[in-house]
Design a protein around this motif. Structure first.
Motif, PDB file in Angstrom:
ATOM      1  N   ARG A  62       3.102  -7.146  12.008  1.00  0.00           N
ATOM      2  CA  ARG A  62       1.870  -7.937  11.947  1.00  0.00           C
ATOM      3  C   ARG A  62       1.084  -7.778  13.240  1.00  0.00           C
ATOM      4  O   ARG A  62       1.640  -7.438  14.282  1.00  0.00           O
ATOM      5  N   GLY A  63      -0.194  -8.075  13.148  1.00  0.00           N
ATOM      6  CA  GLY A  63      -1.023  -8.075  14.348  1.00  0.00           C
ATOM      7  C   GLY A  63      -1.553  -6.727  14.765  1.00  0.00           C
ATOM      8  O   GLY A  63      -1.764  -6.492  15.959  1.00  0.00           O
ATOM      9  N   VAL A  64      -1.787  -5.830  13.799  1.00  0.00           N
ATOM     10  CA  VAL A  64      -2.410  -4.550  14.129  1.00  0.00           C
ATOM     11  C   VAL A  64      -3.817  -4.809  14.663  1.00  0.00           C
ATOM     12  O   VAL A  64      -4.574  -5.607  14.099  1.00  0.00           O
ATOM     13  N   SER A  65      -4.178  -4.152  15.740  1.00  0.00           N
ATOM     14  CA  SER A  65      -5.489  -4.363  16.369  1.00  0.00           C
ATOM     15  C   SER A  65      -6.618  -3.958  15.437  1.00  0.00           C
ATOM     16  O   SER A  65      -6.434  -3.166  14.506  1.00  0.00           O
ATOM     17  N   ASP A  66      -7.801  -4.508  15.702  1.00  0.00           N
ATOM     18  CA  ASP A  66      -8.979  -4.151  14.901  1.00  0.00           C
ATOM     19  C   ASP A  66      -9.311  -2.670  15.044  1.00  0.00           C
ATOM     20  O   ASP A  66      -9.770  -2.028  14.100  1.00  0.00           O
ATOM     21  N   VAL A  67      -9.097  -2.138  16.242  1.00  0.00           N
ATOM     22  CA  VAL A  67      -9.205  -0.693  16.476  1.00  0.00           C
ATOM     23  C   VAL A  67      -7.856  -0.269  17.042  1.00  0.00           C
ATOM     24  O   VAL A  67      -7.638  -0.285  18.251  1.00  0.00           O
ATOM     25  N   PRO A  68      -6.904   0.115  16.174  1.00  0.00           N
ATOM     26  CA  PRO A  68      -5.519   0.347  16.598  1.00  0.00           C
ATOM     27  C   PRO A  68      -5.397   1.476  17.617  1.00  0.00           C
ATOM     28  O   PRO A  68      -6.126   2.465  17.566  1.00  0.00           O
ATOM     29  N   THR A  69      -4.465   1.313  18.533  1.00  0.00           N
ATOM     30  CA  THR A  69      -4.164   2.358  19.496  1.00  0.00           C
ATOM     31  C   THR A  69      -2.992   3.206  18.997  1.00  0.00           C
ATOM     32  O   THR A  69      -2.217   2.780  18.142  1.00  0.00           O
ATOM     33  N   PHE A  70      -2.870   4.372  19.558  1.00  0.00           N
ATOM     34  CA  PHE A  70      -1.804   5.280  19.150  1.00  0.00           C
ATOM     35  C   PHE A  70      -0.431   4.719  19.501  1.00  0.00           C
ATOM     36  O   PHE A  70       0.547   4.917  18.777  1.00  0.00           O
ATOM     37  N   ASN A  71      -0.347   3.978  20.624  1.00  0.00           N
ATOM     38  CA  ASN A  71       0.931   3.411  21.049  1.00  0.00           C
ATOM     39  C   ASN A  71       1.452   2.371  20.063  1.00  0.00           C
ATOM     40  O   ASN A  71       2.669   2.206  19.904  1.00  0.00           O
ATOM     41  N   GLU A  72       0.535   1.635  19.417  1.00  0.00           N
ATOM     42  CA  GLU A  72       0.952   0.670  18.397  1.00  0.00           C
ATOM     43  C   GLU A  72       1.707   1.361  17.272  1.00  0.00           C
ATOM     44  O   GLU A  72       2.724   0.864  16.779  1.00  0.00           O
ATOM     45  N   VAL A  73       1.202   2.485  16.848  1.00  0.00           N
ATOM     46  CA  VAL A  73       1.760   3.184  15.696  1.00  0.00           C
ATOM     47  C   VAL A  73       3.099   3.821  16.029  1.00  0.00           C
ATOM     48  O   VAL A  73       3.973   3.949  15.158  1.00  0.00           O
ATOM     49  N   ARG A  74       3.297   4.203  17.279  1.00  0.00           N
ATOM     50  CA  ARG A  74       4.566   4.844  17.655  1.00  0.00           C
ATOM     51  C   ARG A  74       5.757   3.948  17.341  1.00  0.00           C
ATOM     52  O   ARG A  74       6.802   4.417  16.893  1.00  0.00           O
ATOM     53  N   GLU A  75       5.604   2.653  17.580  1.00  0.00           N
ATOM     54  CA  GLU A  75       6.690   1.717  17.273  1.00  0.00           C
ATOM     55  C   GLU A  75       6.994   1.724  15.782  1.00  0.00           C
ATOM     56  O   GLU A  75       8.160   1.725  15.365  1.00  0.00           O
ATOM     57  N   ILE A  76       5.952   1.747  14.964  1.00  0.00           N
ATOM     58  CA  ILE A  76       6.127   1.747  13.518  1.00  0.00           C
ATOM     59  C   ILE A  76       6.806   3.034  13.066  1.00  0.00           C
ATOM     60  O   ILE A  76       7.748   3.013  12.262  1.00  0.00           O
ATOM     61  N   VAL A  77       6.317   4.161  13.589  1.00  0.00           N
ATOM     62  CA  VAL A  77       6.868   5.460  13.184  1.00  0.00           C
ATOM     63  C   VAL A  77       8.318   5.605  13.624  1.00  0.00           C
ATOM     64  O   VAL A  77       9.179   6.067  12.854  1.00  0.00           O
ATOM     65  N   LYS A  78       8.621   5.185  14.851  1.00  0.00           N
ATOM     66  CA  LYS A  78       9.993   5.301  15.349  1.00  0.00           C
ATOM     67  C   LYS A  78      10.950   4.468  14.507  1.00  0.00           C
ATOM     68  O   LYS A  78      12.070   4.899  14.192  1.00  0.00           O
ATOM     69  N   THR A  79      10.520   3.261  14.125  1.00  0.00           N
ATOM     70  CA  THR A  79      11.372   2.409  13.301  1.00  0.00           C
ATOM     71  C   THR A  79      11.604   3.028  11.929  1.00  0.00           C
ATOM     72  O   THR A  79      12.741   3.084  11.441  1.00  0.00           O
ATOM     73  N   ALA A  80      10.519   3.506  11.299  1.00  0.00           N
ATOM     74  CA  ALA A  80      10.642   4.115   9.978  1.00  0.00           C
ATOM     75  C   ALA A  80      11.515   5.365  10.024  1.00  0.00           C
ATOM     76  O   ALA A  80      12.368   5.584   9.151  1.00  0.00           O
ATOM     77  N   THR A  81      11.320   6.178  11.058  1.00  0.00           N
ATOM     78  CA  THR A  81      12.104   7.413  11.185  1.00  0.00           C
ATOM     79  C   THR A  81      13.576   7.113  11.424  1.00  0.00           C
ATOM     80  O   THR A  81      14.463   7.771  10.859  1.00  0.00           O
ATOM     81  N   LYS A  82      13.871   6.103  12.240  1.00  0.00           N
ATOM     82  CA  LYS A  82      15.264   5.726  12.503  1.00  0.00           C
ATOM     83  C   LYS A  82      15.933   5.221  11.229  1.00  0.00           C
ATOM     84  O   LYS A  82      17.095   5.545  10.955  1.00  0.00           O
ATOM     85  N   MET A  83      15.198   4.418  10.446  1.00  0.00           N
ATOM     86  CA  MET A  83      15.746   3.921   9.183  1.00  0.00           C
ATOM     87  C   MET A  83      16.068   5.085   8.249  1.00  0.00           C
ATOM     88  O   MET A  83      17.097   5.092   7.566  1.00  0.00           O
ATOM     89  N   TYR A  84      15.195   6.073   8.240  1.00  0.00           N
ATOM     90  CA  TYR A  84      15.426   7.260   7.408  1.00  0.00           C
ATOM     91  C   TYR A  84      16.638   8.044   7.897  1.00  0.00           C
ATOM     92  O   TYR A  84      17.509   8.433   7.115  1.00  0.00           O
TER      93      TYR A  84
END
Length: 304
Positions: free
Chosen positions: A146-168
């Motif tokens: 939750r709490g994605v910025s109105d203009v998201p930064t690349f660093n925000e997405v890295r956390e999401i991608v790392k979590t998804a990739t680790k789960m995979y």
């Protein structure tokens, strides 16, 4: 009649205040839309280059056998069903028109089509609306952000991608689709469901066949220090760019939908104010006419 006039006058005042709020919110949403569109333009250049490299790698067969060496592929050979995860991107807030309901409805249709009657899937929710909806439905929401910025930064997405990739990598699921609303223009968005994981040559066959620029370029590469080293650098960047692009795209659609919804609310407020003012003027005219009639009647009674 006096009480009725006061009620109508109060409604007019209240509706005008509401219109001021919706006008201000429309301007804010439009400003956010302009900001994210400028940001997306510069990002698209980077994403295009990363995509081009990955497509070339696919054409050069560097990605062949990538999933064959993973545990996922072996599991899938032994089982007729895949454990699928769907990353759905929604907003955290309301007042965005039909944006959230559209992406949830389209995602549900995609899940029904892709997973059928199987309940062996999970939800990765980016945005509070999607997380809350699927939790109420009793679905397996294995991750929420939750709490994605109105203009998201690349660093925000890295956390999401790392979590998804680790789960995979940990075997939580065998494939991942990113589901979101693609921005077409201010009035139109289109649902997309893109495969993020696994990354293999099959994932790029259709894209490579449609990519004119890639067709015209040679697919031959001299790799140094090794193919593995190249893939270790390029593929994570590709995953990050795919999800980041989807979130940027979804946020653009969200701001556009919000601006459109607020404009519609302002227009409706204008229509209501016009109708109320007409009602007020008619009621006031009727009250004045009644008063004149009563005065005239009284004068006639006195003169008799």
């Amino acid at each position: 009649m006096g009480a009725s006039l006061n009620d109508v006058k109060h409604r007019i005042t209240s509706t005008k205040k509401t219109r001021q709020i919706t006008n201000a919110m429309e301007m804010v949403s439009q400003s956010k839309l302009n900001q994210i569109q400028k940001h997306t333009t510069s990002y698209d250049q980077y994403a295009s280059q990363v995509k081009s490299v990955v497509l070339h790698l696919a054409q050069s067969h560097f990605l062949d056998g990538l999933t064959k060496t993973s545990g996922h592929s072996a599991d899938n050979d032994q089982s007729s069903t895949k454990r699928t995860a769907y990353m759905i991107i929604t907003s955290d807030r309301g007042m965005v028109g039909s944006y959230n309901s559209n992406v949830i409805r389209e995602t549900n249709q995609f899940i029904d089509k892709h997973s059928g009657n199987s309940e062996n899937f999970q939800i990765l929710a980016v945005g509070g609306n999607g997380a809350d909806f699927y939790k109420k439905q009793g679905r397996n929401v294995s991750y929420e952000y939750r709490g994605v910025s109105d203009v998201p930064t690349f660093n925000e997405v890295r956390e999401i991608v790392k979590t998804a990739t680790k789960m995979y990598d940990d075997g939580a699921f065998d494939e991942l689709y990113v589901c979101y609303e693609h921005f077409v223009n201010r009035l139109t968005s289109k649902f997309r469901a893109e495969k993020m994981l696994p990354i293999d040559s099959e994932s790029f066959e259709s894209e490579a066949s449609q990519d004119i620029e890639t067709k015209q370029l040679s697919a031959a590469y001299d790799v140094e220090p090794s193919e593995k080293e190249v893939l270790n650098v390029v593929l994570p960047q590709y995953s990050e760019s795919l999800v980041y692009g989807a979130i940027l795209d979804a946020k653009t659609s969200e701001h556009a939908s919000s601006a459109t919804a607020m404009k519609s609310a302002s227009d409706n407020a204008d229509d209501l104010i016009s109708a109320l003012e007409l009602q007020y003027n008619r009621a006031r005219q009727a009250a004045i006419t009644t008063e004149i009639t009563e005065i005239t009647g009284g004068q006639e009674a006195l003169s008799q």
